[in-house]
Scaffold this active site. Structure first.
Site, PDB file in Angstrom:
ATOM      1  CD  GLU A 167      99.561 174.150  48.893  1.00  0.00           C
ATOM      2  OE1 GLU A 167      99.818 174.440  47.708  1.00  0.00           O
ATOM      3  OE2 GLU A 167      99.062 174.977  49.694  1.00  0.00           O
ATOM      4  CG  HIS A 168     104.464 175.518  47.209  1.00  0.00           C
ATOM      5  ND1 HIS A 168     104.956 176.299  46.198  1.00  0.00           N
ATOM      6  CD2 HIS A 168     103.337 176.130  47.636  1.00  0.00           C
ATOM      7  CE1 HIS A 168     104.169 177.346  46.017  1.00  0.00           C
ATOM      8  NE2 HIS A 168     103.188 177.271  46.884  1.00  0.00           N
TER       9      HIS A 168
END
Lengths: 425, 421
Positions: free
Chosen positions: A70-71
């Site tokens: 996600e990051h």
């Protein structure tokens, strides 16, 4: 397009499944200033062991991969995705939980450009050895922040006690140790397995044009062929709890507690799961809510305060109730609650209709904000529940349903107590 | 979308914002006070009032009553804006058309009783209620340490504003609780409801004439001379930067910097200041996010935020303890960059756009809207959201550089781990 409509609340949602398998839901909300879109994949911290479509062997990845991915999605060869959303005046964000990774933005203008950007960037991974390494420092600080948060610790300690092997007992972000093993190959493997349109959903809400929204999505989606099912491998979780009690010392002024109950009637989604969710929540509210005898007693005896709360979280393959707060004597709180539950003295039919009314109001409040509509929609979607079915299912519940469900779920042998104590000098 | 204002003849102001986008009607009642010596008593009051009214004597019955109104929610809270101490009483009632019942009048009547007709015995509150709430209040004050992120910011401001009213914690001090009893608290309460300014905001799909009629019916009682609350002093010369370290059982260090902005809340310079803080640490486009987080990988969060009413700004981040100097250097360098005019068009535009989006988004949330109006009023400004946005859009790079010169570092607070003994 298929239309989902609920007359009780006069709300509709339009659905279209694209050829590549992506499900698109569009909800018009006339008069709202804000638009909100969320693009989510059914990939969460629980999915660390799986067989990818077309593979025969099992892939096992380090804890915290979904969150790490996600990051990293926000970085592309040309730079940061945040930059592009910022230029369009939107605020972009993302979150990862046990079952889901979701990317979203809120805008008050340039909705269609923002939507295009959202659709494109989530389909465009860019991982390098260097940018993966750099992220480890940032995520390590995120992990530390949670480690110092006693409310988070008391909660995860309870989950660790409830479950023997199910991955829900592990921290969503992983550990500093586990994320150190993550590299770009692992991220690409997870990306291509779980970020296939067939495993994803897109929800857009606001004062928006339905056709235009759908066109933007279609034009910017990859035309992948369907890939088939991902086989997710979860270890076989025993019915029993792993540990009855877990106690940790931290920098707090007064003990914090989480009393957890493991749900053993699991393995289904849809309306049936929604019904179970509501039955347990209504039961908890009747037994322990602000209008209950038990709450009044605990409060007047100085055993709980206004931080006292409870919730049931039911997913398809697991579920648990957590009752928590701060207390000078968490063990006594537990004993009083367990004793009351054993005597079944607290579930009174006279309270039932009133609590149901309360839930009607609570549901209506969800529709006041496009953000909460979108979050609820995705949350329910991952459990195969349609948000608009909520009121119909709520109305169908009887007092007997609640009582029976409650007796089955809130059992002493299914309970664990997690306590965070102040450090002794 | 203009706000309708009505005076209720007793220093209570009623504001009505009609909109049909919500499925509920939200009523916020705010009581204003000066933040001062009586802060603990003032902070304790809402908790005692919530225990029972003259007609609904227990909290349990009160909750049942609200549940029957289709889960009307009641929330009470205490906080501060600058050196103004506020009590907030909020009711959110489902809109008539979805429940086929008109419950607004019942809600208004209940709100009046909650705040103005508490359960009393003789000339005092109920003794047990006060005793119980004192104990709980003490726990709430002590447990502020649990939320390390907020605690670090609060502590920085406290150290920075030592001796000024702003340093008082919004819940007060636990030592003060000892001398509070049901009699002196009731006496204090009567003084409060008689003399403190009160504003009520109603947001929802309502007929303003009907709302006014209902409020006039229940809120027309007499009150005394209404207290005038002065604006806080925001100017203080920093002779020397203060460095404070606090050792706690933590694994992450929290570095927090407190600044004096020297910009009053109602000044035209407030708009450049808002943009300044945004460029510094208002989002993923900001200098702190880019340099502390993205480039140096030192932190997960790094932001700046204004306290408009006291003219303060705070910068905060969570870091590895040994990275203290590194992080401090990078933060101070960003401030200098802005002062020297090194602001890219991207940073400026993104900040202005982000501010615009969040201001516009307030229109979709009834309580955010009430809070916006309240803040405007406290600041002594009178801008609606559109007018406010126009002011922000006009801010230039030069304006930001100009205001940057006024911002002075006052205190550096560091929460760190305990040393091994």
């Amino acid at each position: 397009m298929q239309q989902l409509y609920n007359g009780r609340i006069d709300e509709k949602i339009l659905l279209q499944e694209l050829d590549n398998g992506l499900k698109v839901y569009i909800m018009p909300k006339r008069g709202y200033t804000k638009q909100f879109a969320i693009f989510a994949t059914h990939f969460g911290s629980n999915d660390s062991k799986f067989i990818a479509p077309g593979d025969t062997n099992v892939t096992e990845v380090p804890d915290g991969v979904a969150h790490f991915l996600e990051h990293k999605m926000f970085e592309e060869e040309e730079g940061s995705i945040f930059e592009q959303f910022s230029k369009l005046g939107a605020s972009a964000n993302a979150y990862t939980n046990f079952t889901t990774t979701a990317y979203l933005f809120a805008s008050t203008e340039n909705f269609y450009e923002n939507l295009k950007l959202l659709v494109k960037f989530v389909q465009n991974p860019y991982f390098t050895d260097e940018n993966v390494e750099k992220e480890k420092g940032i995520i390590a600080q995120e992990i530390r922040m949670y480690q110092d948060d006693p409310n988070w610790k008391v909660y995860f300690n309870a989950l660790e006690a409830l479950y023997h092997v199910h991955p829900v007992r592990k921290d969503i972000a992983g550990t500093i140790e586990s994320i150190s093993q993550i590299n770009k190959e692992i991220l690409y493997k997870c990306y291509y397995t779980f970020y296939h349109p067939e495993n994803m959903v897109l929800f857009a809400v606001g004062d928006i044009d339905i056709d235009k929204t759908l066109d933007i999505i279609k034009e910017n989606m990859r035309q992948d062929k369907k890939q088939g099912k991902i086989k997710r491998i979860y270890p076989k979780e025993p019915l029993s709890v792993y540990k009855k009690e877990v106690v940790q010392d931290m920098q707090v002024s007064i003990p914090l507690f989480n009393l957890g109950f493991k749900d053993t009637d699991v393995g289904f989604g849809g309306k049936k799961l929604l019904k179970k969710n509501l039955e347990i929540q209504i039961g908890l509210e009747m037994a322990l809510g602000r209008s209950s005898d038990l709450y009044e007693r605990l409060y007047n005896e100085g055993l709980i305060d206004s931080t006292f709360s409870f919730d049931y979280g039911g997913e398809i393959d697991y579920g648990y109730s957590i009752i928590g707060g701060q207390s000078k004597d968490p063990f006594k709180v537990r004993d009083i609650i367990l004793n009351a539950i054993n005597n079944l003295q607290f579930l009174k039919e006279e309270d039932f209709e009133r609590i149901k009314k309360k839930y009607i109001g609570k549901f209506l409040r969800t529709f006041n904000s496009v953000d909460s509509i979108a979050y609820s929609f995705i949350n329910f979607y991952m459990k195969e529940i349609n948000l608009l079915d909520y009121l119909d299912v709520l109305y169908s519940i009887s007092f007997e349903d609640v009582r029976e469900r409650f007796q089955n779920h809130l059992r002493e042998e299914n309970s664990v107590l997690s306590v965070v104590n102040p450090i002794k000098k | 979308m203009e706000l309708i204002e009505k005076q209720l003849n007793n220093g209570i102001n009623l504001y009505i914002d009609t909109t049909d986008k919500f499925k509920t009607v939200t009523i916020n009642l705010y009581i204003h006070n000066q933040l001062g010596k009586e802060a603990t008593k003032y902070a304790l009051l809402p908790a005692v009032l919530k225990r029972g009214t003259s007609s609904i004597k227990t909290y349990k019955e009160m909750v049942k009553f609200l549940e029957n109104l289709y889960g009307t929610t009641m929330a009470v809270s205490v906080y501060k804006k600058g050196e103004r101490h506020l009590q907030q009483y909020r009711l959110e009632l489902p809109q008539e058309e979805y429940i086929k019942e008109n419950i607004l009048e019942e809600g208004v009547k209940f709100l009046k009783e909650l705040v103005f007709n508490p359960l009393t015995e003789g000339n005092a509150f109920n003794k047990d209620y006060v005793l119980q709430e004192k104990e709980i209040h003490k726990n709430l004050i002590d447990s502020r340490i649990n939320d390390k992120t907020k605690y670090a910011v609060d502590r920085c401001y406290e150290e920075m504003c030592k001796g000024e009213p702003f340093a008082i914690f919004e819940l007060g001090k636990s030592e003060d609780l000892e001398v509070i009893d049901e009699k002196n608290l009731y006496h204090y309460y009567q003084n409060c409801i008689n003399t403190l300014p009160i504003d009520i905001y109603v947001v929802g799909n309502v007929d303003p004439r009907y709302v006014e009629e209902v409020f006039t019916k229940y809120f027309s009682f007499q009150r005394g001379q209404i207290l005038n609350i002065p604006s806080p002093n925001i100017y203080k010369e920093v002779k020397e930067v203060k460095y404070v370290t606090e050792n706690l059982e933590v694994t992450q260090g929290k570095l927090t910097l407190g600044f004096r902005t020297n910009v009053p809340a109602n000044s035209e310079e407030y708009f450049p200041l808002l943009v300044y803080s945004g460029v510094l640490g208002g989002g993923p486009f900001s200098k702190l996010f880019m340099n502390v987080r993205e480039k140096a990988s030192l932190a997960y969060y790094a932001y700046s935020r204004l306290e408009r009413f006291k003219g303060l700004m705070v910068v905060s981040c969570g870091i590895e303890i040994e990275n203290y100097n590194k992080a401090l250097d990078i933060i101070l360098k960003q401030l200098k960059e802005i002062e020297e005019g090194n602001i890219s068009d991207y940073e400026l535009d993104s900040t202005i756009k982000a501010l615009k989006t969040s201001l516009n988004a307030m229109k979709d949330n009834a309580t955010s809207k009430s809070d916006y109006y309240l803040s405007q009023k406290i600041a002594g400004a009178d801008l609606n959201i559109e007018e406010f946005i126009k002011k922000v859009e006009k801010v230039t790079k030069e304006d930001v550089v100009e205001v940057a010169k006024k911002v002075k570092l006052d205190t550096v607070y560091f929460m760190t781990g305990k040393k091994e003994e």
